[in-house]
Design a protein around this motif. Structure first.
Motif, PDB file in Angstrom:
ATOM      1  N   THR A  95      22.009   7.299 117.919  1.00  0.00           N
ATOM      2  CA  THR A  95      20.851   7.149 118.799  1.00  0.00           C
ATOM      3  C   THR A  95      19.783   8.198 118.541  1.00  0.00           C
ATOM      4  N   GLY A  96      20.112   9.216 117.756  1.00  0.00           N
ATOM      5  CA  GLY A  96      19.130  10.248 117.461  1.00  0.00           C
ATOM      6  C   GLY A  96      19.124  11.389 118.460  1.00  0.00           C
ATOM      7  N   SER A  97      20.012  11.356 119.449  1.00  0.00           N
ATOM      8  CA  SER A  97      20.017  12.449 120.428  1.00  0.00           C
ATOM      9  C   SER A  97      20.617  13.720 119.831  1.00  0.00           C
ATOM     10  N   MET A  98      21.140  13.637 118.608  1.00  0.00           N
ATOM     11  CA  MET A  98      21.608  14.833 117.918  1.00  0.00           C
ATOM     12  C   MET A  98      20.443  15.805 117.700  1.00  0.00           C
ATOM     13  N   ASP A  99      19.230  15.280 117.646  1.00  0.00           N
ATOM     14  CA  ASP A  99      18.030  16.127 117.487  1.00  0.00           C
ATOM     15  C   ASP A  99      18.016  17.255 118.517  1.00  0.00           C
ATOM     16  N   PHE A 100      18.304  16.868 119.761  1.00  0.00           N
ATOM     17  CA  PHE A 100      18.226  17.862 120.843  1.00  0.00           C
ATOM     18  C   PHE A 100      19.268  18.957 120.663  1.00  0.00           C
ATOM     19  N   THR A 101      20.464  18.540 120.219  1.00  0.00           N
ATOM     20  CA  THR A 101      21.534  19.514 120.007  1.00  0.00           C
ATOM     21  C   THR A 101      21.133  20.498 118.914  1.00  0.00           C
ATOM     22  N   LEU A 102      20.544  19.979 117.858  1.00  0.00           N
ATOM     23  CA  LEU A 102      20.211  20.838 116.715  1.00  0.00           C
ATOM     24  C   LEU A 102      19.045  21.766 117.031  1.00  0.00           C
ATOM     25  N   LEU A 103      18.199  21.370 117.984  1.00  0.00           N
ATOM     26  CA  LEU A 103      17.018  22.182 118.309  1.00  0.00           C
ATOM     27  C   LEU A 103      17.360  23.354 119.219  1.00  0.00           C
ATOM     28  N   LYS A 104      18.518  23.271 119.889  1.00  0.00           N
ATOM     29  CA  LYS A 104      18.848  24.322 120.844  1.00  0.00           C
ATOM     30  C   LYS A 104      19.168  25.623 120.138  1.00  0.00           C
ATOM     31  N   PRO A 105      18.843  26.746 120.777  1.00  0.00           N
ATOM     32  CA  PRO A 105      19.012  28.052 120.125  1.00  0.00           C
ATOM     33  C   PRO A 105      20.456  28.558 120.158  1.00  0.00           C
ATOM     34  N   ILE A 106      21.441  27.661 120.127  1.00  0.00           N
ATOM     35  CA  ILE A 106      22.835  28.090 119.959  1.00  0.00           C
ATOM     36  C   ILE A 106      23.419  27.293 118.814  1.00  0.00           C
ATOM     37  N   ASP A 107      24.540  27.781 118.312  1.00  0.00           N
ATOM     38  CA  ASP A 107      25.177  27.106 117.192  1.00  0.00           C
ATOM     39  C   ASP A 107      25.511  25.665 117.568  1.00  0.00           C
ATOM     40  N   ALA A 108      25.098  24.709 116.726  1.00  0.00           N
ATOM     41  CA  ALA A 108      25.259  23.303 117.069  1.00  0.00           C
ATOM     42  C   ALA A 108      26.732  22.896 117.098  1.00  0.00           C
ATOM     43  N   GLN A 109      27.527  23.432 116.168  1.00  0.00           N
ATOM     44  CA  GLN A 109      28.954  23.076 116.147  1.00  0.00           C
ATOM     45  C   GLN A 109      29.625  23.546 117.434  1.00  0.00           C
ATOM     46  N   PHE A 110      29.253  24.777 117.869  1.00  0.00           N
ATOM     47  CA  PHE A 110      29.802  25.290 119.122  1.00  0.00           C
ATOM     48  C   PHE A 110      29.406  24.369 120.275  1.00  0.00           C
ATOM     49  N   ASN A 111      28.160  23.976 120.288  1.00  0.00           N
ATOM     50  CA  ASN A 111      27.661  23.137 121.373  1.00  0.00           C
ATOM     51  C   ASN A 111      28.391  21.793 121.429  1.00  0.00           C
ATOM     52  N   ILE A 112      28.456  21.103 120.283  1.00  0.00           N
ATOM     53  CA  ILE A 112      29.095  19.773 120.328  1.00  0.00           C
ATOM     54  C   ILE A 112      30.596  19.873 120.572  1.00  0.00           C
ATOM     55  N   SER A 113      31.200  21.035 120.303  1.00  0.00           N
ATOM     56  CA  SER A 113      32.653  21.139 120.475  1.00  0.00           C
ATOM     57  C   SER A 113      33.065  21.540 121.880  1.00  0.00           C
ATOM     58  N   THR A 114      32.142  22.088 122.651  1.00  0.00           N
ATOM     59  CA  THR A 114      32.556  22.616 123.956  1.00  0.00           C
ATOM     60  C   THR A 114      31.845  21.959 125.128  1.00  0.00           C
ATOM     61  N   ARG A 115      30.893  21.066 124.832  1.00  0.00           N
ATOM     62  CA  ARG A 115      30.045  20.558 125.905  1.00  0.00           C
ATOM     63  C   ARG A 115      30.807  19.746 126.949  1.00  0.00           C
ATOM     64  N   ASN A 116      31.784  18.955 126.520  1.00  0.00           N
ATOM     65  CA  ASN A 116      32.453  18.047 127.460  1.00  0.00           C
ATOM     66  C   ASN A 116      33.939  18.351 127.608  1.00  0.00           C
ATOM     67  N   LEU A 117      34.450  17.926 128.748  1.00  0.00           N
ATOM     68  CA  LEU A 117      35.871  18.094 129.045  1.00  0.00           C
ATOM     69  C   LEU A 117      36.334  16.819 129.724  1.00  0.00           C
TER      70      LEU A 117
END
Lengths: 262, 267
Positions: A95-117
């Protein structure tokens, strides 16, 4: 570092608040957890139920139960921490929402790995821990063994995380990744049994090709004190190598990402 | 009658066209259902290590035959309708289907039947490969295959109906798919996916013979392995037919009650 810890706390709070709104789902999650551990328990119960059977692959009943406990614990770890995050990668790429994850000022891998539970499947973790402790209480366990097992189990969790991340990262090139993780789940099902319960060629496959042996058998061996020194070193090495490789793979994937529209 | 036949044919042909799109996935789904194969490997090495090389009269090759047969029969028994119903009911996708002059169940049934046709060639190839690697030996009696296929057809229909009923629980609860996991466990256990039914404790066997499960999974597998005869198949078919009627009525009742509830929410 403290920034990342604070973020984990924030993410956890947000996802908890969202999930506890659906209280009716709790019953369902408990049923599903019971069914999953039921499959693992029945498997060894029928094996040991045969007259004259005292061991499976050189493992006594309580030793094999230890493997079932660790297996259930790992399934819980996957469904609470890993799967809710990893299953979203493919969707974000599509969907292209990965753009937002990559733009954030934190490591993207960290973000996508910890965001949800998925808090609801905590029951898996509880059942798994309960089984492991129950089985260990029937075995002679040393404090050193517990420490070694805990360290090796951390390596095991890193291995599981890396395999899932690697499979999910293929989403940057392929539209669907669900099938690949489905396939891994199929192979991972073999971790219900100590790896010595399998014929030798299969054992080699489960150790060297898909390192399932390191996930449940090796920590259980450390706890029972039957671990060979070679494996003590091998497990952290495999974990470290996989972590480095998946990190590089992730960076490469992000590098080739061109958003959904272009 | 001819119009009914035409309906059925069109339904099947369109579903078949849809399912061939998923042919790569079908093979992956087949390979991800590994419980029978894992149990096969464990039992084979248990038997190889046992004194006399066998457990309860099964040597490694016979274990391979039994578990590969359950795997193959289990593949014909795969039903995912509960997941689809869960989604359709929750998202309201069911509404347009209710406007058609046909029970939406047949659409799902046709999908599953068409998928079986896509699955079958791959299934044969995989079973042949696994049998060669594991050293399995199947029955040479053509009648056994016919009987096993008949039982599998009855078994699939029974499983389809109970999964449909469980899926319909989505009208009332959000966790209908978890009920499905519990039901699957009972099916796998009493069907004989962990071991042949004779390996279970006596009292479990006595309960199991009254359920449909041993006749839809274990019995066809035993037929393929040459360990059951046609008289067993006939008895199994009778029990399964009885259960089929029960599940049919149950499905009908739950469907009618659910529709009333669904209408109340939508209006």
């Amino acid at each position: 570092m403290t920034r990342y810890l604070r973020l984990v706390r924030l993410f956890t709070g947000a996802t908890l608040a969202a999930q506890l709104e659906y209280r009716a789902n709790f019953l369902g999650a408990i049923l599903a957890s019971l069914a999953e551990s039921g499959v693992a328990l029945l498997g060894i119960a029928v094996l040991f139920g045969q007259p004259g059977t005292t061991e499976v692959g050189g493992w006594s009943f309580h030793q094999a139960l230890l493997v079932v406990g660790l297996f259930t614990l790992t399934e819980g770890f996957i469904s609470v921490f890993i799967q809710p995050n990893m299953s979203k990668i493919a969707e974000a790429v599509r969907t292209g929402s990965m753009d937002f994850t990559l733009l954030k000022p934190i490591d993207a891998q960290f973000n996508i790995s910890t965001r949800n539970l998925n808090v609801l499947r905590v029951t898996d973790l509880l059942i798994g821990a309960g089984l492991t402790i129950y089985a260990a209480s029937h075995l002679s366990v040393t404090p050193g063994g517990v420490l070694a097992a805990a360290l090796l189990y951390v390596c095991a969790l890193v291995i599981v995380y890396c395999i899932w991340l690697a499979l999910s990262t293929t989403a940057f090139w392929f539209v669907k990744t669900q099938n690949a993780s489905e396939l891994f789940n199929g192979v991972f099902g073999a971790a219900r049994f100590p790896v010595t319960a399998f014929p030798v060629p299969v054992r080699a496959f489960l150790t060297f090709v898909v390192p399932v042996a390191f996930i449940t058998t090796v920590p259980a061996q450390a706890l029972t004190g039957s671990l060979s020194p070679g494996l003590v070193v091998a497990s952290p090495l495999v974990a470290a190598a996989l972590f480095t490789l998946t990190r590089l793979f992730w960076l490469r994937a992000v590098g080739s990402y061109t958003s959904a529209s272009s | 009658m001819t119009s009914l036949w035409r309906k059925a044919r069109v339904l099947f042909v369109t579903r078949f066209a849809e399912m061939t799109e998923y042919r790569a996935e079908v093979i992956i789904w087949m390979l991800s259902g590994t419980l029978s194969l894992v149990m096969m490997l464990v039992w084979m090495s248990q038997a190889a290590a046992a004194p006399g090389g066998e457990i309860r009269g099964y040597n490694p090759s016979e274990f391979a035959t039994y578990f590969l047969s359950t795997w193959a029969v289990g593949q014909l028994m795969v039903v995912w309708v509960a997941w689809e119903l869960d989604m359709e009911i929750r998202q309201g996708l069911l509404s347009p289907k209710l406007l058609r002059p046909m029970d939406p169940m047949w659409l799902h049934y046709a999908s599953h039947a068409a998928e079986r046709v896509v699955r079958f060639p791959a299934l044969l190839a995989l079973v042949a490969l696994f049998a060669w690697v594991a050293g399995a030996r199947f029955s040479t009696d053509p009648a056994a295959y016919l009987a096993a296929f008949g039982l599998a057809l009855l078994g699939f229909s029974a499983r389809f109906l109970w999964e449909y009923t469980v899926g319909l629980l989505a009208f009332w609860t959000e966790s209908s798919t978890s009920f499905q996991e519990v039901v699957w466990l009972v099916y796998a256990a009493l069907g004989g996916m962990f071991a042949p039914l004779a390996f279970y404790p006596e009292w479990v066997q006595r309960v199991a013979v009254w359920t449909p499960f041993p006749y839809m999974l274990g019995l066809p597998a035993q037929l393929l392995a040459g360990k059951a005869d046609l008289a067993d198949a006939g008895r199994g078919a009778l029990v399964l037919s009885g259960w089929l009627v029960v599940f049919w009525l149950l499905r009908l009742i739950v469907w009618r009650m659910g529709l009333r509830k669904y209408g109340a929410v939508g209006a």
